[in-house]
Design a protein around this motif. Structure first.
Motif, PDB file in Angstrom:
ATOM      1  N   VAL A  97      42.370  45.928  35.994  1.00  0.00           N
ATOM      2  CA  VAL A  97      42.715  46.925  35.051  1.00  0.00           C
ATOM      3  C   VAL A  97      43.929  47.056  34.896  1.00  0.00           C
ATOM      4  N   PHE A  98      44.918  46.384  35.696  1.00  0.00           N
ATOM      5  CA  PHE A  98      46.559  46.178  35.141  1.00  0.00           C
ATOM      6  C   PHE A  98      46.521  44.879  35.468  1.00  0.00           C
ATOM      7  N   PRO A  99      46.920  44.164  34.142  1.00  0.00           N
ATOM      8  CA  PRO A  99      46.890  42.618  34.183  1.00  0.00           C
ATOM      9  C   PRO A  99      48.110  42.019  35.086  1.00  0.00           C
ATOM     10  N   ASN A 100      47.940  41.359  36.123  1.00  0.00           N
ATOM     11  CA  ASN A 100      48.935  40.740  36.827  1.00  0.00           C
ATOM     12  C   ASN A 100      48.462  39.176  37.139  1.00  0.00           C
ATOM     13  N   LYS A 101      49.503  38.705  36.756  1.00  0.00           N
ATOM     14  CA  LYS A 101      49.238  37.007  36.517  1.00  0.00           C
ATOM     15  C   LYS A 101      48.962  36.468  37.978  1.00  0.00           C
ATOM     16  N   HIS A 102      49.680  36.789  38.926  1.00  0.00           N
ATOM     17  CA  HIS A 102      49.486  36.384  40.148  1.00  0.00           C
ATOM     18  C   HIS A 102      48.144  36.678  40.891  1.00  0.00           C
ATOM     19  N   VAL A 103      47.686  38.004  40.538  1.00  0.00           N
ATOM     20  CA  VAL A 103      46.402  38.394  41.219  1.00  0.00           C
ATOM     21  C   VAL A 103      45.422  37.664  40.596  1.00  0.00           C
ATOM     22  N   ALA A 104      45.241  37.605  39.237  1.00  0.00           N
ATOM     23  CA  ALA A 104      44.341  36.797  38.455  1.00  0.00           C
ATOM     24  C   ALA A 104      44.144  35.478  39.052  1.00  0.00           C
ATOM     25  N   SER A 105      45.217  34.998  39.125  1.00  0.00           N
ATOM     26  CA  SER A 105      45.281  33.489  39.641  1.00  0.00           C
ATOM     27  C   SER A 105      44.413  33.361  41.048  1.00  0.00           C
ATOM     28  N   LEU A 106      44.894  34.285  42.175  1.00  0.00           N
ATOM     29  CA  LEU A 106      44.543  34.230  43.316  1.00  0.00           C
ATOM     30  C   LEU A 106      42.807  34.604  43.361  1.00  0.00           C
ATOM     31  N   CYS A 107      42.427  35.463  42.446  1.00  0.00           N
ATOM     32  CA  CYS A 107      41.079  35.682  42.513  1.00  0.00           C
ATOM     33  C   CYS A 107      40.345  34.565  42.226  1.00  0.00           C
ATOM     34  N   ARG A 108      40.624  33.683  41.036  1.00  0.00           N
ATOM     35  CA  ARG A 108      40.028  32.785  40.636  1.00  0.00           C
ATOM     36  C   ARG A 108      40.028  31.463  41.722  1.00  0.00           C
ATOM     37  N   GLN A 109      41.139  31.434  42.399  1.00  0.00           N
ATOM     38  CA  GLN A 109      41.449  30.406  43.467  1.00  0.00           C
ATOM     39  C   GLN A 109      40.368  30.773  44.646  1.00  0.00           C
ATOM     40  N   ALA A 110      40.256  32.063  44.918  1.00  0.00           N
ATOM     41  CA  ALA A 110      39.390  32.699  46.086  1.00  0.00           C
ATOM     42  C   ALA A 110      37.964  32.663  45.742  1.00  0.00           C
ATOM     43  N   GLY A 111      37.550  32.203  44.264  1.00  0.00           N
ATOM     44  CA  GLY A 111      36.333  31.870  44.078  1.00  0.00           C
ATOM     45  C   GLY A 111      35.340  33.263  43.598  1.00  0.00           C
ATOM     46  N   ILE A 112      36.020  34.164  43.365  1.00  0.00           N
ATOM     47  CA  ILE A 112      35.352  35.623  43.055  1.00  0.00           C
ATOM     48  C   ILE A 112      34.523  34.864  41.730  1.00  0.00           C
ATOM     49  N   LYS A 113      33.119  35.156  41.940  1.00  0.00           N
ATOM     50  CA  LYS A 113      32.357  34.742  40.779  1.00  0.00           C
ATOM     51  C   LYS A 113      32.450  35.442  39.445  1.00  0.00           C
ATOM     52  N   LEU A 114      32.630  36.697  39.630  1.00  0.00           N
ATOM     53  CA  LEU A 114      32.885  37.492  38.175  1.00  0.00           C
ATOM     54  C   LEU A 114      34.358  38.227  38.410  1.00  0.00           C
ATOM     55  N   ARG A 115      35.026  37.714  37.233  1.00  0.00           N
ATOM     56  CA  ARG A 115      36.368  38.122  37.225  1.00  0.00           C
ATOM     57  C   ARG A 115      36.550  38.603  35.711  1.00  0.00           C
ATOM     58  N   ILE A 116      36.690  40.048  35.698  1.00  0.00           N
ATOM     59  CA  ILE A 116      36.885  40.760  34.485  1.00  0.00           C
ATOM     60  C   ILE A 116      37.988  41.097  33.896  1.00  0.00           C
ATOM     61  N   GLY A 117      38.451  40.756  32.981  1.00  0.00           N
ATOM     62  CA  GLY A 117      39.972  40.924  32.215  1.00  0.00           C
ATOM     63  C   GLY A 117      40.033  41.214  30.962  1.00  0.00           C
ATOM     64  N   THR A 118      41.195  41.548  30.206  1.00  0.00           N
ATOM     65  CA  THR A 118      41.125  41.946  28.848  1.00  0.00           C
ATOM     66  C   THR A 118      41.555  40.598  28.132  1.00  0.00           C
ATOM     67  N   THR A 119      41.035  40.720  26.930  1.00  0.00           N
ATOM     68  CA  THR A 119      41.276  39.434  25.791  1.00  0.00           C
ATOM     69  C   THR A 119      42.783  39.367  25.366  1.00  0.00           C
TER      70      THR A 119
END
Length: 337
Positions: free
Chosen positions: A91-113
């Protein structure tokens, strides 16, 4: 990408910014549980917003971003993996959080364009631009639920119905005795920590002086930092006014606000807490983007606002505010007996 909703059992909402922003994000948790029955909802927030997040009955777990950041990078990833999260909504774009979630293998990661880093950290992008939108912040947040099937912009009345917000703190006797059941208990929160345009202490003082002391029990609230800023001004107010600045934790303030009859403030966190708590709430807003009421008005069944029609709050008079507050008084003691 077609999403198999039956595989989504644990959703993480990520919003690691301020109190008001978080309050207006909380209805998302209730919507998720409607769209995905039986789903666990966690919320990634900051230490200082934990009491706010824990007040939402639709949120199952609070995850502390401040604690997460203290871990070593590999430990941060492992920590998120252990949570078995199936989907995250940034909901609040945060580069560190987004990267962590990807590395953690969360299968569905929703963000803004409109965040470049979401293009390589998220696998589901939603077109969402807040800057020029005429929608309310809470409506904008919910657009991120499109991948779960929420296709239409939600009316504000529907968002308010999803305000599953209630204090879980028992108000200590020392705080509950501040209230007078024979008067209208009005909280005035004059400062905003820079999050909203302020009305000015002179205006608040004139308003307070004009409200009859035999009808209104007026309580001033504010943080520790604001206590110092308000000290001299409070001394100039009628002696019946109660100074509660710097005297409560956030948990206690949430419970305190919920116990009051009404709250007056500009666009700041306690305003949104009051609205979500269901008490009479009046917000003061300028007619200037991006802090205008169309975007940031308090959302609650008894919440309203005044708009200045100018770039500051000078268009809002003490008579205009007094009229609203006297209606509250009449509703409590005359119409409702």
């Amino acid at each position: 990408m077609q999403i198999d909703h039956t595989t989504i059992k644990h959703v993480l909402i990520s919003r690691v910014d301020a109190i008001g922003d978080v309050v207006l994000t909380l209805p998302m948790a209730a919507y998720i549980k409607e769209l995905l029955p039986g789903t666990t909802v966690s919320f990634l927030g900051r230490t200082y917003t934990k009491p706010i997040i824990n007040s939402c009955t639709a949120v199952n777990h609070f995850i502390n971003y401040d604690d997460l950041k203290k871990l070593q990078p590999n430990e941060q990833v492992s920590y998120l993996k252990e949570k078995n999260i199936d989907a995250v909504i940034h909901v609040f774009p945060n580069k560190h959080v987004a990267s962590l979630c990807r590395q953690a293998g969360i299968k569905l990661r929703i963000g803004t364009t409109n965040r470049v880093f979401h293009w390589y950290t998220c696998d589901k992008l939603v077109k969402l631009s807040r800057k020029k939108s005429n929608l309310h912040e809470a409506q904008l947040n919910l657009i991120l639920l499109q991948p779960f099937g929420l296709k239409d912009v939600q009316p504000l009345a529907a968002v308010i119905e999803h305000n599953e917000f209630e204090s879980k703190t028992v108000l200590p006797q020392a705080l509950s005795k501040v209230f007078n059941q024979n008067k209208f208990n009005l909280i005035v929160h004059p400062k905003s920590h820079g999050s909203g345009m302020e009305w000015g202490l002179e205006n608040y003082g004139k308003l307070i002086t004009g409200l009859p002391a035999d009808k209104f029990n007026i309580i001033i609230t504010g943080s520790d930092k604001e206590k110092q800023l308000l000290a001299d001004w409070i001394k100039s107010l009628p002696e019946t006014v109660i100074d509660m600045t710097g005297k409560m934790s956030l948990d206690e303030l949430i419970a305190f606000i919920a116990t009051a009859d009404g709250l007056l403030a500009s666009g700041t966190g306690p305003l949104h807490v009051a609205a979500a708590s269901g008490i009479n709430t009046l917000g003061l807003f300028p007619s200037v983007r991006p802090i205008h009421p169309e975007r940031w008005a308090p959302l609650g069944k008894k919440a309203s606002y005044l708009e200045s029609q100018t770039i500051d709050l000078n268009g809002i008079t003490t008579d205009m505010v007094s009229e609203k507050i006297n209606v509250w008084y009449n509703n409590k003691f005359i119409i409702n007996g």
